[in-house]
Structures are given as C-alpha cells and as structure tokens.
Design an enzyme around this catalytic site. Sequence first.
Site, short mmCIF file in Angstrom:
data_model
loop_
_atom_site.label_atom_id
_atom_site.label_comp_id
_atom_site.label_asym_id
_atom_site.label_seq_id
_atom_site.Cartn_x
_atom_site.Cartn_y
_atom_site.Cartn_z
N SER A 1 19.21 9.95 18.02
CA SER A 1 19.24 8.56 18.50
C SER A 1 19.02 7.56 17.38
O SER A 1 19.18 6.37 17.58
CB SER A 1 18.13 8.37 19.54
N LYS A 2 18.66 8.06 16.20
CA LYS A 2 18.22 7.15 15.14
C LYS A 2 19.38 6.52 14.38
O LYS A 2 20.51 7.02 14.39
CB LYS A 2 17.30 7.89 14.16
#
Lengths: 375, 353
Positions: free
Chosen positions: A182-183
Amino acid sequence: MERIPVSGPWITQKEIDYVTDAVTNAWYSNANCFHERFENAFAKHLGVRFAAALPSCTSAIHLALAARGIGPGDEVIVPEATWIASAAPVHYVGATTVFADVDPKTWCMSAESFEACITPKTKAVIPVDLYGNMPDWDAILAVAARHGVFVIEDAAEAVGSEYKGRPAGSLGEVGVFSFHGSKTLTTGEGGLLATNDETLFRRALFLRDHGRKPGDRMFYNAEIAYKYKMSSMQAALGLAQLERVDELITRKREIFSWYKAELAGLPGVALNPEPPGTKNSYWMVTVILDASYKLSKVQLMDLMTNEQIDTRPFFHPLSSIPAYHDSEQARIARARNSVAYQISAAGINLPSALNLDQAKVRHVCDVLKAILKHA
Amino acid sequence: MKPPLFSILLPTRNRSEIVGDAIRSVLDQTCGDFEIIISDNDESPDKTRDAVAKFTDPRIRYVRTSGNLPMHDNWENAFAQATGDYVFILEDKQRLVPNALEILHHWFKTHGPTVISYDIRFARGERIDAPRLFPNLEKWSSRDAVEHFCRFEQKFFNILPKGLDSCAPRQLLAELKTKSPTGMLYSYISPDYASGFMMLAAVEHFYYTPAPLVYIPNNWMWQGKYSNGQASFKKTESYRRFLKDLPVTREEILRDVPLKSEFLWINSVLYDFFKFYRRSDHKPQIDWPRYYGFCIFLIVMGRKLGADLREEIQLVRSALAKEPLGLKVRVAGNVLKRGLDVAWQLVRRTARG
C-alpha cells in the site's frame, strides 16, 4: 464506474526489468548485489551512513529495540494514534508500551504529552510520521535529549516527507520504513532500518541473521536471535522504485492537490496539515470531519463503500483496541489522550492510490460532498 | 557534502526590520534543499547581522560587505558565494510563496536545466495564497521575447527572465558572467535587465509562468515604501547620485535613443539592451514610434505620481515635430492602447488581500 481502491503502487517496465534481472541473475556470487545497491541508494537518499533492507517495518523496529538492549522493565513511548506495528515490537522485546497523546496540529505525537509520559524507566520513544505528516521534531528531539531517551523515527508512511530540509527517516537515531504494497514506495512486503550509529547498526545486522558473527560459515551461532532479511527480488523492486521516488512523491502530492482544490471551502472538513518548513508526501489523503456533522467514521465509510469507493478508518487509538485494552497503560492512556480519541473518531483515509486520476478524485469528492450535505 | 539544489541570493541593505521575513519565507518552503546567501551591505555594521543571527538554520550563509557597495556589486558578491544547481535572487522586501521551490524543482526535473521566469505579485495584504502545485508554464523563444521588447509590449516586461524574477542553472549564469562585456553577471545600469538580456542572447528558449512564486506584501510597491522604482521619474537626489557614480557617462547611456533624458527609465533599459543582447544571428530593429508612445506613457504616469517632467515633454514635442503625420498618428494610437493595457494589468496583477 469501477471500484476505486484506497491505496496501491505505480509499477512501470523499470520495476519489471529489475525484478526479472534479479530472479535471473542474483544468485551464487551475485546473490547480494541488489541488496547492496538498494541499501546504498537508500542511505544516500536519506543522507545517512547505514541502511539494512528487512522483511517489514515491524522487524526494523524490533531490531532497533533489541539492538539497543531494551527489554523487560523498560518503558517505550509510542503515539496513541498509529498502526499497531509501531507498538507491537515493544511487546516482542518484553518492554512496556506507554501511549502518548497526539498534537492536534500535526496528528502526530505531541511533545508535551511525550514529556509527561517519561518516567525513570523510559528508554525509547517511537514518534510516527503519520500518513506522511511531520510532527514538531524540534520539540520532540529537545525533550528526548533532555531526558536521554533513544529516538526511533517511524517513517513507515512518510518516504519523501521532509522536516526543515531533512528527509523523513533521518531525524531520529534510527529511522524505519515500510515498503508494504500500500505504500508510496513498495517492495510488495518489506522494510528498512537506517542509522548513523555504526555500533547499533552492526548489532542489528548480527541479530537479524540468527545471531551469527559476520562472515560466519560454520553455523556457530553466538546468540538466539532473529531471521529478518529481504529477498533479492524485493530489493530489485525497491531499487527501481527508489530511482523513481521523486516521480512517485510528486504524483502523491498532485493527488493531494486535486483533493485540496475540490474540497476547498467545504466547512468543517480538515485535510492533512503541512506546517511551514515541512513537506508532506501525503501517503494517505485524510479527512477529519467536524463534530457538527454527527457522522461517525464507520457510517461515513459505509456510505462511501455503497458508492464503490474504498476508504480506511483513521487508526483507532491503540488503548481502545482489544489487543491493548486491558493493560494498565491503556487504562491510563484512555483517561489522558483526549486529542487522539477526538481526531480518530472523525477521520477516514480517502483513496490515495498512485493509479488515481483527476476525474476519479473529482468523483470521490462529489460523493463525499453529497454525503455531507445530507448528514 | 552534496551542493544544495537551490542557491537563493538575498542581497540586502538598510532593511534589517524586514529582512527576517524574507528569510522566514525561504525556511518555510516545502522543498528543503537550498542555501540562502545573505550579502549584508547595510550601512550599519550590526543591524542586519543581528537580524540574521536570530536564525540558527545551517542552510543560512551570511556574508558581510564593506557596507557601501553599489547594488549590482552586492548582487555580484552574493552570486560569487553560490554553490547550488539553480540560482535566483530574492530581495529583502520580497517573500517566496511556500511551494515556490517545489514548483521550480518539478519543472527542472521535467524540462532539465533551463531558465524559468515567474510573476512577482504586488500584494495588498501580508501574504498571498500559494499557487497550485503545477501551474501553467509557457515556452518562449528568446527571439520572440526580444521582438516583443522592440515593440515595447507590456508582455515582455513580465516574461523577461531578469535577475530578479527568474531562476536559472548556476552553470549558465557563470558562463554569462565570463562572456559579459563588463565581466559581471549583474551589471550596471539595471542589473536585472542586463542579466536578462544576456540570458536571452545565450539561450534559444526559456519558460515563463504567470504563477506568482514571489510577492511583495503590504502595498509597499504602490506606497513607494521599500521601493526606488519612482526615483528616476522624481529626479531625486539619490537617483542623480546613482547616475553620477556609474562607470558610464550620461552621453554614452543616451547615445542611441532619440529622447535624451536619463529620467525616462526605458532609456537605460535600451542601453542595457544594446550592450548585452548580442547575437550574430538576430539583429532586431527597435520600433521607434512605439518607443515614443512608451515614453509619453511614462511621462503621463510620472506626472500622476507628482514628478516634474516638463523638460521631457518639451523633448517629445520637438522630436515629433520633425516627424511625418503618419508617425504622429501611430504614436497617438499606441499611447491610447498602452493606457488600456496597463489599466487591465493593474486590475489583474494586484492580489486580493
């Protein structure tokens, strides 16, 4: 309209090429080449001396605490509003987790609350650059220096943010990062520990490899330790992403600027702050609703979900979740940390994935505005 | 250590009460990769020094001059200290918008090392809103820009990458300095125009954004506070002394212009143009009827500000008397158009505040 995800990466042919190279060639005598390139490039990016690529940010915090010798009887202060990964490693090493309140201006750890939590047992503090926001680092570092507290900067969500020209992850004695899928910068799963402290870094490398002395080929372990190493394929992906980090951060900031323009003038809605002298890389575009809306974050998320828009709740106060609820420190924290409880109750993360375009952001904002109009 | 991305030159003199606000506007940038070079040319040995000493940021570099350098030497002195990849000047009365460096950085990443000129907004209030992160950017050919100048079009004065409203690679500026006829980058008479014309002679293209990356707060420009902009019209003693101290004579400055008055500032800009815009492949012609129109307009504006320009009116009369009727009509039309243009500019450029 298709479902709008809340987060996700931006992968180009460069990433595919690097990973293909790693899976093809990074074996035998070349097994470590992508780790070395990734770690060196990351250290250079941060302006620090040492970096170690790890399987997660959680493992980076765990190693930092263990390498510093923190254990039973010690206290470690973490902010009340953060993901559990910031706090769980304190338990791994047997120390006690203390929850400090957050600053309403930054949503990150408040320096005043941090100082109020300090006892003779306090050994470390883990301020978090929440969602890319930067806390008041001058004040936090001054408190830490005054009391001799070891500082681990949790920059898991803040690659690309800056405080007075210094990159996120370079402000504490140790900085840690997450490269979860998700980063902003991803290796699928992954993390990194960065520091200028050579002794601590050597100790962390020793602990991450089952307590083997460097160069040990006899499998003659000196201590019982951990196994925390990233794979070459992940390091290759990380290197490709790091070489594009300016582009990734620019896109994140662009996405935020779209939201900001669309939501400008909407009363009672606060977006991620960017205090003077800081740069926010806006990992997650976050809205905090004024209490006058009488709408909880769960209700708001449900309404957004009905419109095919994925969101996430602002992190629940750690002292409120079952994992910590019954601890002594959580009881104290619930009475003290009113700001965290107030902010967390009314905040959600809006879609911030790197594949968003302006039309999707406009759609999300139109839906949000329509919901708030009828709230 | 890695050199910084930006060198911000902050030459200052006798404005210790406001220089700190300019420094603060740099320290508050969202892009932190910079150095600020403060060239302190204050008559007082300690006022500006003390104002700067209130800041402890390591990105600030303070240099003290003898305290009596001419303006262009003070700018030059600041430039000599620069180590960053990109350089621009911020005056002590100016402020950067908080995302100015980030916007510039983004464009340099996109377009490579180039020259970017930007708008300077005259603000009524203490500050202006930050422009959006990726404002419009126009690509200009240097020759087109110069042709605009030769017609004295207002647009030129906005887009010219002058020392004061443009950011350029330090390498390019260093080359300009080497080639400069005076050996200086920021040369007399108008250091910002002189460097701008050298720039246009050296590059084929540059970029201009109408976004205000810099502003001057509190109506200082209109009040005449912290501004010498009207000194030439008003024929002040300080302006006469400034002219007298220049290493060129009045006759040299006015050699190639028909209206021989040193109090019409466009004449010194033309002097800078003839001296610093040198290209073998481009020899533009000045549109003299429009020059007259521009000068008449300057006189009208100057009189509104209370300047005594009777001699200049007489100069225009006697010069035009010798010209044919057709040219006189063109001049009159040009004056009218200019009045409308400037009125529109004033409305557009003055920020709400």
